[in-house]
Design a protein around this motif. Sequence first.
Motif, PDB file in Angstrom:
ATOM      1  N   LEU A 185       0.732  -1.321  -0.026  1.00 60.82           N
ATOM      2  CA  LEU A 185      -0.028   0.070  -0.019  1.00 60.82           C
ATOM      3  C   LEU A 185       0.899   1.274  -0.033  1.00 60.82           C
ATOM      4  O   LEU A 185       0.734   2.143  -0.717  1.00 60.82           O
ATOM      5  CB  LEU A 185      -0.920   0.001   1.207  1.00 60.82           C
ATOM      6  N   GLN A 188       2.370   1.776  -3.442  1.00 58.55           N
ATOM      7  CA  GLN A 188       1.070   2.378  -4.255  1.00 58.55           C
ATOM      8  C   GLN A 188       0.857   3.564  -4.155  1.00 58.55           C
ATOM      9  O   GLN A 188       0.641   4.428  -5.210  1.00 58.55           O
ATOM     10  CB  GLN A 188      -0.159   1.372  -4.053  1.00 58.55           C
ATOM     11  N   LEU A 189       0.980   4.294  -2.976  1.00 56.24           N
ATOM     12  CA  LEU A 189       0.656   5.745  -2.426  1.00 56.24           C
ATOM     13  C   LEU A 189       1.876   6.426  -3.167  1.00 56.24           C
ATOM     14  O   LEU A 189       1.461   7.592  -3.336  1.00 56.24           O
ATOM     15  CB  LEU A 189       0.544   5.648  -1.058  1.00 56.24           C
ATOM     16  N   ALA A 238      -6.893  11.678  -3.232  1.00 52.55           N
ATOM     17  CA  ALA A 238      -6.989  10.251  -3.710  1.00 52.55           C
ATOM     18  C   ALA A 238      -6.412   9.223  -3.129  1.00 52.55           C
ATOM     19  O   ALA A 238      -6.849   8.293  -2.815  1.00 52.55           O
ATOM     20  CB  ALA A 238      -7.002  10.359  -5.098  1.00 52.55           C
ATOM     21  N   GLY A 239      -5.068   9.792  -2.926  1.00 51.36           N
ATOM     22  CA  GLY A 239      -4.322   8.790  -2.012  1.00 51.36           C
ATOM     23  C   GLY A 239      -4.761   8.259  -0.494  1.00 51.36           C
ATOM     24  O   GLY A 239      -4.994   7.161  -0.332  1.00 51.36           O
ATOM     25  N   PHE A 242      -7.972   6.129  -0.916  1.00 51.01           N
ATOM     26  CA  PHE A 242      -7.425   4.912  -1.074  1.00 51.01           C
ATOM     27  C   PHE A 242      -6.714   4.183  -0.131  1.00 51.01           C
ATOM     28  O   PHE A 242      -7.211   2.765   0.316  1.00 51.01           O
ATOM     29  CB  PHE A 242      -6.552   4.896  -2.535  1.00 51.01           C
ATOM     30  N   TRP A 243      -6.147   4.864   0.815  1.00 48.77           N
ATOM     31  CA  TRP A 243      -5.455   4.091   2.010  1.00 48.77           C
ATOM     32  C   TRP A 243      -6.620   3.824   2.915  1.00 48.77           C
ATOM     33  O   TRP A 243      -6.613   2.856   3.715  1.00 48.77           O
ATOM     34  CB  TRP A 243      -4.707   5.256   2.757  1.00 48.77           C
ATOM     35  N   SER A 246      -8.230   0.717   1.858  1.00 41.81           N
ATOM     36  CA  SER A 246      -7.305  -0.513   1.989  1.00 41.81           C
ATOM     37  C   SER A 246      -7.348  -0.596   3.745  1.00 41.81           C
ATOM     38  O   SER A 246      -7.063  -1.773   4.028  1.00 41.81           O
ATOM     39  CB  SER A 246      -6.215  -0.131   1.558  1.00 41.81           C
TER      40      SER A 246
END
Length: 257
Positions: A185, A188-189, A238-239, A242-243, A246
């Motif tokens: 993760l 990805q960030l 957005a990050g 998304f976290w 997740s």
Amino acid sequence: MQSLLQDIVIGHVFAFMLIFMRLGMALMIMPGIGDSFVSPQVRLHFALGMSFVLTPFLASNLPAIPKDSVDMITLLMSEAFIGVFIGTVMRIMVNALDSAGSVISIQSGFSNALVFNPATASQGSIVGALYSVTGVTLLFVTNMHHYMLASVVDSYAVFPATGTLIDVASVYEVIAQTVNTAFKLGVQLAMPFLIVCTLVQVGFGLLGRLMPQVQIFFLALPVQILLSLVLLTMTISAGMLFWLASFESGVSAAFGK
């Protein structure tokens, strides 16, 4: 009548102790409530209050009072171990933000700009501190702390209070999977910064070969910082969302919810 009343009181005190061991240990480690900027007295009082409220609802999930003191100690230690395990899984998922911030700082040229990160109670990268504080704030803003507390309550269905320690191999496996998920993760960030900053470095490397008289370092670093700040402004919203998604899925997968 007096004997019945005595058994009821002792039973509820015993249930309160077991619930406090699991919930209290989880609260001392889990993100937000268990961070260093929260006073230990506040965490202790919150754990006592939550345990008092949950005792009538969770008493049916608890075993009878052990007759032997050794069994009592074993039961209390197993509950504390389960609480530590639950809090550790949540803490690892939050540490993905610090990992992402460290990678972003290295790629952006902020690797030497260290600040105190309240989420980890240590010095870290400036972007990592920004991500960590923002993530903890989002946990409370989106009421995700309710989900974390509910995970502790629901853990009695996954890890019953039987007095036997849970399988250590299974714990190691879950922790390893959570660390793997958190590291993935974090990468990805930081992926937009890895791509953009790598292209910038390659471009200035070619420029340095074509024009050796140009001071590449003094030219590349300001451009790298400027592009990173622009990219951070474009991707942080957005990050973090998304976290957050997740984090929920990672905790659910770890506890089988």
